[in-house]
Write a protein that holds these residues in place. Structure first.
Motif, mmCIF file in Angstrom:
data_model
loop_
_atom_site.group_PDB
_atom_site.id
_atom_site.type_symbol
_atom_site.label_atom_id
_atom_site.label_comp_id
_atom_site.label_asym_id
_atom_site.label_seq_id
_atom_site.Cartn_x
_atom_site.Cartn_y
_atom_site.Cartn_z
ATOM 1 N N THR A 16 30.915 47.505 38.042
ATOM 2 C CA THR A 16 30.781 48.811 38.678
ATOM 3 C C THR A 16 31.734 48.923 39.860
ATOM 4 O O THR A 16 32.378 49.959 40.063
ATOM 5 C CB THR A 16 29.331 49.049 39.135
ATOM 6 O OG1 THR A 16 28.474 48.945 37.995
ATOM 7 C CG2 THR A 16 29.163 50.403 39.790
ATOM 8 N N LEU A 17 31.847 47.837 40.643
ATOM 9 C CA LEU A 17 32.775 47.845 41.781
ATOM 10 C C LEU A 17 34.214 48.026 41.316
ATOM 11 O O LEU A 17 34.977 48.767 41.935
ATOM 12 C CB LEU A 17 32.664 46.552 42.584
ATOM 13 C CG LEU A 17 31.391 46.355 43.381
ATOM 14 C CD1 LEU A 17 31.460 45.042 44.143
ATOM 15 C CD2 LEU A 17 31.154 47.508 44.323
ATOM 16 N N VAL A 18 34.591 47.350 40.241
ATOM 17 C CA VAL A 18 35.949 47.474 39.705
ATOM 18 C C VAL A 18 36.240 48.932 39.367
ATOM 19 O O VAL A 18 37.306 49.455 39.707
ATOM 20 C CB VAL A 18 36.135 46.549 38.479
ATOM 21 C CG1 VAL A 18 37.397 46.880 37.716
ATOM 22 C CG2 VAL A 18 36.126 45.081 38.906
ATOM 23 N N GLN A 19 35.286 49.594 38.752
ATOM 24 C CA GLN A 19 35.470 51.002 38.395
ATOM 25 C C GLN A 19 35.480 51.897 39.631
ATOM 26 O O GLN A 19 36.318 52.785 39.756
ATOM 27 C CB GLN A 19 34.368 51.461 37.447
ATOM 28 C CG GLN A 19 34.492 50.893 36.067
ATOM 29 C CD GLN A 19 33.364 51.368 35.170
ATOM 30 O OE1 GLN A 19 32.255 51.655 35.638
ATOM 31 N NE2 GLN A 19 33.640 51.463 33.885
ATOM 32 N N SER A 24 40.949 45.123 40.961
ATOM 33 C CA SER A 24 40.593 44.018 40.079
ATOM 34 C C SER A 24 39.464 43.192 40.676
ATOM 35 O O SER A 24 39.216 43.230 41.890
ATOM 36 C CB SER A 24 41.800 43.112 39.837
ATOM 37 O OG SER A 24 42.141 42.422 41.029
ATOM 38 N N ARG A 25 38.807 42.427 39.813
ATOM 39 C CA ARG A 25 37.764 41.500 40.275
ATOM 40 C C ARG A 25 38.346 40.534 41.299
ATOM 41 O O ARG A 25 37.725 40.267 42.329
ATOM 42 C CB ARG A 25 37.216 40.697 39.098
ATOM 43 C CG ARG A 25 36.481 41.497 38.068
ATOM 44 C CD ARG A 25 36.217 40.674 36.809
ATOM 45 N NE ARG A 25 35.445 39.487 37.090
ATOM 46 C CZ ARG A 25 34.160 39.335 36.808
ATOM 47 N NH1 ARG A 25 33.512 40.315 36.219
ATOM 48 N NH2 ARG A 25 33.527 38.222 37.095
ATOM 49 N N ALA A 26 39.538 40.024 40.992
ATOM 50 C CA ALA A 26 40.168 39.037 41.876
ATOM 51 C C ALA A 26 40.412 39.615 43.268
ATOM 52 O O ALA A 26 40.176 38.942 44.279
ATOM 53 C CB ALA A 26 41.471 38.540 41.275
ATOM 54 N N ILE A 32 36.381 39.576 49.895
ATOM 55 C CA ILE A 32 35.153 38.922 50.362
ATOM 56 C C ILE A 32 35.516 37.669 51.149
ATOM 57 O O ILE A 32 34.985 37.435 52.241
ATOM 58 C CB ILE A 32 34.215 38.595 49.192
ATOM 59 C CG1 ILE A 32 33.690 39.883 48.555
ATOM 60 C CG2 ILE A 32 33.058 37.695 49.645
ATOM 61 C CD1 ILE A 32 33.023 39.691 47.216
ATOM 62 N N GLN A 33 36.437 36.871 50.619
ATOM 63 C CA GLN A 33 36.882 35.660 51.318
ATOM 64 C C GLN A 33 37.515 35.991 52.661
ATOM 65 O O GLN A 33 37.345 35.257 53.629
ATOM 66 C CB GLN A 33 37.878 34.873 50.473
ATOM 67 C CG GLN A 33 37.257 34.099 49.350
ATOM 68 C CD GLN A 33 38.280 33.269 48.612
ATOM 69 O OE1 GLN A 33 39.422 33.688 48.418
ATOM 70 N NE2 GLN A 33 37.876 32.085 48.201
ATOM 71 N N ASN A 34 38.234 37.098 52.725
ATOM 72 C CA ASN A 34 38.905 37.515 53.961
ATOM 73 C C ASN A 34 37.982 38.311 54.888
ATOM 74 O O ASN A 34 38.443 38.875 55.889
ATOM 75 C CB ASN A 34 40.142 38.360 53.636
ATOM 76 C CG ASN A 34 41.200 37.547 52.937
ATOM 77 O OD1 ASN A 34 41.293 36.337 53.108
ATOM 78 N ND2 ASN A 34 42.001 38.209 52.113
ATOM 79 N N LYS A 35 36.709 38.405 54.504
ATOM 80 C CA LYS A 35 35.688 39.123 55.282
ATOM 81 C C LYS A 35 35.991 40.615 55.450
ATOM 82 O O LYS A 35 35.589 41.231 56.431
ATOM 83 C CB LYS A 35 35.476 38.447 56.627
ATOM 84 C CG LYS A 35 34.943 37.038 56.487
ATOM 85 C CD LYS A 35 34.693 36.424 57.833
ATOM 86 C CE LYS A 35 33.961 35.155 57.780
ATOM 87 N NZ LYS A 35 34.304 33.990 57.234
ATOM 88 N N ALA A 36 36.701 41.176 54.484
ATOM 89 C CA ALA A 36 36.998 42.606 54.494
ATOM 90 C C ALA A 36 36.040 43.379 53.589
ATOM 91 O O ALA A 36 36.109 44.606 53.521
ATOM 92 C CB ALA A 36 38.437 42.845 54.046
#
Length: 68
Positions: A16-19, A24-26, A32-36
């Protein structure tokens, strides 16, 4: 007397987020890793995000755009 219970938070998955974000998922997981982007809730073996948190990120990004 009738009482109403609060509506549960809507949770969305990665597809759903991708849409929604047209990303992209990546790139979502990189943010998320970059806390954004908010970390997901882990439910069993799947990841879910609170829709209100996702909408807040979208709103923040739209406010940060030049010309706004």
């Amino acid at each position: 007397m009738q009482t109403t219970s609060p509506m549960p938070e809507t949770l969305v998955g990665i597809s759903t987020l991708v849409q929604m974000l047209q990303r992209s998922r990546a790139s979502i997981y990189r943010d998320i890793q970059n806390k954004a982007f908010p970390k997901p809730l882990k439910l069993g073996g799947s990841s879910r995000w609170k829709l209100t948190e996702v909408q807040a990120v979208i709103e923040r990004l739209s406010e940060d755009r030049p010309g706004n």
